[in-house]
Design a protein around this motif. Sequence first.
Motif, PDB file in Angstrom:
ATOM      1  N   ARG A   1      -9.028   8.845  -3.248  1.00 15.90           N
ATOM      2  CA  ARG A   1     -10.074   9.767  -2.993  1.00 15.90           C
ATOM      3  C   ARG A   1     -10.755   9.905  -1.721  1.00 15.90           C
ATOM      4  O   ARG A   1     -10.990  11.124  -1.231  1.00 15.90           O
ATOM      5  CB  ARG A   1     -11.309   9.479  -3.986  1.00 15.90           C
ATOM      6  CG  ARG A   1     -12.118  10.409  -4.383  1.00 15.90           C
ATOM      7  CD  ARG A   1     -13.197  10.058  -5.451  1.00 15.90           C
ATOM      8  NE  ARG A   1     -13.573   8.781  -5.368  1.00 15.90           N
ATOM      9  CZ  ARG A   1     -14.625   8.204  -4.603  1.00 15.90           C
ATOM     10  NH1 ARG A   1     -15.218   9.254  -3.615  1.00 15.90           N
ATOM     11  NH2 ARG A   1     -15.129   6.971  -4.538  1.00 15.90           N
ATOM     12  N   THR A   2     -10.776   8.912  -1.040  1.00 20.09           N
ATOM     13  CA  THR A   2     -11.368   8.865   0.416  1.00 20.09           C
ATOM     14  C   THR A   2     -10.545   8.375   1.421  1.00 20.09           C
ATOM     15  O   THR A   2     -10.992   8.401   2.581  1.00 20.09           O
ATOM     16  CB  THR A   2     -12.557   8.415   0.518  1.00 20.09           C
ATOM     17  OG1 THR A   2     -12.287   6.870   0.173  1.00 20.09           O
ATOM     18  CG2 THR A   2     -13.748   9.032  -0.608  1.00 20.09           C
ATOM     19  N   SER A   3      -9.245   8.068   1.122  1.00 23.44           N
ATOM     20  CA  SER A   3      -8.372   7.492   2.460  1.00 23.44           C
ATOM     21  C   SER A   3      -6.753   7.814   2.006  1.00 23.44           C
ATOM     22  O   SER A   3      -6.596   8.299   0.887  1.00 23.44           O
ATOM     23  CB  SER A   3      -8.699   6.095   2.346  1.00 23.44           C
ATOM     24  OG  SER A   3      -8.101   5.247   1.320  1.00 23.44           O
ATOM     25  N   ILE A   4      -6.112   7.679   3.098  1.00 20.49           N
ATOM     26  CA  ILE A   4      -4.638   7.964   2.955  1.00 20.49           C
ATOM     27  C   ILE A   4      -3.811   6.761   3.973  1.00 20.49           C
ATOM     28  O   ILE A   4      -4.465   6.502   4.916  1.00 20.49           O
ATOM     29  CB  ILE A   4      -4.278   9.253   3.400  1.00 20.49           C
ATOM     30  CG1 ILE A   4      -2.798   9.578   3.056  1.00 20.49           C
ATOM     31  CG2 ILE A   4      -4.613   9.392   4.834  1.00 20.49           C
ATOM     32  CD1 ILE A   4      -2.338  10.936   3.311  1.00 20.49           C
ATOM     33  N   VAL A   5      -2.760   6.261   3.364  1.00 17.92           N
ATOM     34  CA  VAL A   5      -1.896   5.479   4.074  1.00 17.92           C
ATOM     35  C   VAL A   5      -0.320   6.000   4.066  1.00 17.92           C
ATOM     36  O   VAL A   5       0.081   6.354   2.501  1.00 17.92           O
ATOM     37  CB  VAL A   5      -1.924   4.074   3.749  1.00 17.92           C
ATOM     38  CG1 VAL A   5      -0.891   3.207   4.668  1.00 17.92           C
ATOM     39  CG2 VAL A   5      -3.351   3.650   4.256  1.00 17.92           C
ATOM     40  N   VAL A   6       0.365   6.212   4.961  1.00 21.05           N
ATOM     41  CA  VAL A   6       1.800   6.760   4.735  1.00 21.05           C
ATOM     42  C   VAL A   6       2.546   5.797   5.870  1.00 21.05           C
ATOM     43  O   VAL A   6       2.151   5.798   7.013  1.00 21.05           O
ATOM     44  CB  VAL A   6       2.024   8.256   4.852  1.00 21.05           C
ATOM     45  CG1 VAL A   6       3.582   8.412   4.584  1.00 21.05           C
ATOM     46  CG2 VAL A   6       1.258   9.111   4.000  1.00 21.05           C
ATOM     47  N   ALA A   7       3.452   4.875   5.523  1.00 23.08           N
ATOM     48  CA  ALA A   7       4.424   4.150   6.258  1.00 23.08           C
ATOM     49  C   ALA A   7       5.494   3.935   5.636  1.00 23.08           C
ATOM     50  O   ALA A   7       5.774   3.957   4.554  1.00 23.08           O
ATOM     51  CB  ALA A   7       3.363   2.767   6.559  1.00 23.08           C
ATOM     52  N   LEU A   8       6.525   3.277   6.422  1.00 19.03           N
ATOM     53  CA  LEU A   8       7.549   2.771   6.006  1.00 19.03           C
ATOM     54  C   LEU A   8       7.348   1.337   5.422  1.00 19.03           C
ATOM     55  O   LEU A   8       6.782   0.471   6.242  1.00 19.03           O
ATOM     56  CB  LEU A   8       8.791   2.567   7.164  1.00 19.03           C
ATOM     57  CG  LEU A   8       9.292   4.008   7.549  1.00 19.03           C
ATOM     58  CD1 LEU A   8      10.033   3.694   8.826  1.00 19.03           C
ATOM     59  CD2 LEU A   8       9.965   4.803   6.446  1.00 19.03           C
ATOM     60  N   LYS A   9       8.026   0.894   4.424  1.00 17.36           N
ATOM     61  CA  LYS A   9       7.789  -0.377   3.861  1.00 17.36           C
ATOM     62  C   LYS A   9       8.025  -1.458   5.009  1.00 17.36           C
ATOM     63  O   LYS A   9       7.287  -2.593   5.029  1.00 17.36           O
ATOM     64  CB  LYS A   9       8.461  -0.810   2.673  1.00 17.36           C
ATOM     65  CG  LYS A   9       7.976  -0.026   1.275  1.00 17.36           C
ATOM     66  CD  LYS A   9       8.705  -0.282   0.120  1.00 17.36           C
ATOM     67  CE  LYS A   9       7.862   0.381  -1.149  1.00 17.36           C
ATOM     68  NZ  LYS A   9       8.819   0.221  -2.372  1.00 17.36           N
TER      69      LYS A   9
END
Length: 188
Positions: A59-67
């Motif tokens: 709702r208030t944050s995001i994370v996008v990464a390679l494992k």
Amino acid sequence: MTDNTKEPTKEEEAAVIAKEKAEQEALPYKWSQVLEEVTVVLEVPAGTRSRDLIVDINRTSIVVALKNAADKPFISGELYKEIKVDDSTWTLDDQKEITITLAKVNKIEWWPHVITSAPKIDVKRIQPENSKLSDLDDETRSMVEKMMFDQQQKQLGKPTSDEQKKQDILKKFQAQHPELDFSQAKFS
């Protein structure tokens, strides 16, 4: 109270725009927005599969990464404003690009940045695409129509819809209570 701020010169304005553009181009993603949503596009190594990714949209944050490189995310942080998680999506396109669509909770506000740690853009310079009122959902359309009406009323020196509503309630009350003297009353 006087306004001591002066209009920037064309050169100053051009410098600000150039700085903003450079800051945005330096981000590891590209982003755009309409009033209803924010779209984030980021490149990933060719051949990336969805199972290779961490995509955590809250709702208030995001994370996008390679494992295998979770300590070096493509994007990570607190979102500028709340989103509707159930209406937000992400796709992996051609195993080389992720497109994330974040559905805004507040659909009448421009975002100056996606995450709060990123450089801001000047939202006053946003030139929205012309859209038809019929393209909007009922709630948004009625809000936009009210805002347009109120803006027009202010330009004509007439009361806004809220001010008119208050005046109508007062007139009705006065009509129901003629025994009360409102001649000395001050209303704001």
